[in-house]
Design a protein around this motif. Structure first.
Motif, short mmCIF file in Angstrom:
data_model
loop_
_atom_site.label_atom_id
_atom_site.label_comp_id
_atom_site.label_asym_id
_atom_site.label_seq_id
_atom_site.Cartn_x
_atom_site.Cartn_y
_atom_site.Cartn_z
N GLN A 153 0.85 -1.19 0.00
CA GLN A 153 0.00 0.00 0.00
C GLN A 153 0.88 1.23 0.00
O GLN A 153 1.92 1.27 0.65
N PRO A 180 -1.48 3.30 7.46
CA PRO A 180 -2.64 3.75 8.23
C PRO A 180 -2.21 4.58 9.43
O PRO A 180 -1.10 4.45 9.93
N ASP A 195 -7.80 6.34 10.95
CA ASP A 195 -8.27 5.78 9.68
C ASP A 195 -9.30 4.69 9.98
O ASP A 195 -8.95 3.56 10.31
N GLU A 232 -11.17 2.95 8.16
CA GLU A 232 -11.26 1.84 7.22
C GLU A 232 -10.22 0.75 7.49
O GLU A 232 -10.27 -0.31 6.90
N ARG A 233 -9.28 1.02 8.39
CA ARG A 233 -8.24 0.05 8.72
C ARG A 233 -8.54 -0.58 10.07
O ARG A 233 -9.13 0.04 10.95
N ASP A 234 -8.14 -1.83 10.24
CA ASP A 234 -8.41 -2.51 11.52
C ASP A 234 -7.25 -2.29 12.50
O ASP A 234 -6.20 -1.77 12.15
N GLU A 237 -3.67 -3.77 11.65
CA GLU A 237 -2.92 -3.04 10.63
C GLU A 237 -2.36 -1.73 11.20
O GLU A 237 -1.21 -1.37 10.95
#
Length: 88
Positions: A37, A41, A45, A47-49, A52
């Motif tokens: 990527q 992150p 963020d 959208e990231r877990d 990550e």
């Protein structure tokens, strides 16, 4: 404060700034190679877990710590070579 320490203060600041820039670039390249990527992150963020985000933070911290230690040590060795004294 000795003359060597006074001399080393501005050099240490410059070395630190250069090291920070180097560490940032190294982290970005490493993250791209590891995660595939372009952007790492950050904590906000959504959208990231968690995994990550924490992995990116750990990798970034490790890279910054290693680069900082290498820059600090190299700068101190350089000052000793020029002045004959360790900037402790």
């Amino acid at each position: 404060m000795s003359g060597v320490q006074v001399l080393y203060k501005p050099l240490g600041l410059a070395f630190g700034m250069a090291g920070g820039a180097l560490a940032g670039a190294l982290f970005n390249r490493t993250w791209k190679a590891v995660a595939g990527q372009d952007d790492a992150p950050d904590a906000h963020d959504e959208e990231r877990d968690w995994g990550e985000i924490l992995a990116a933070a750990a990798l970034q911290g490790a890279i910054f710590a290693v680069v900082r230690a290498a820059v600090d040590r190299g700068g101190a060795i350089g000052v000793r070579r020029v002045t004959g004294r360790w900037p402790g």
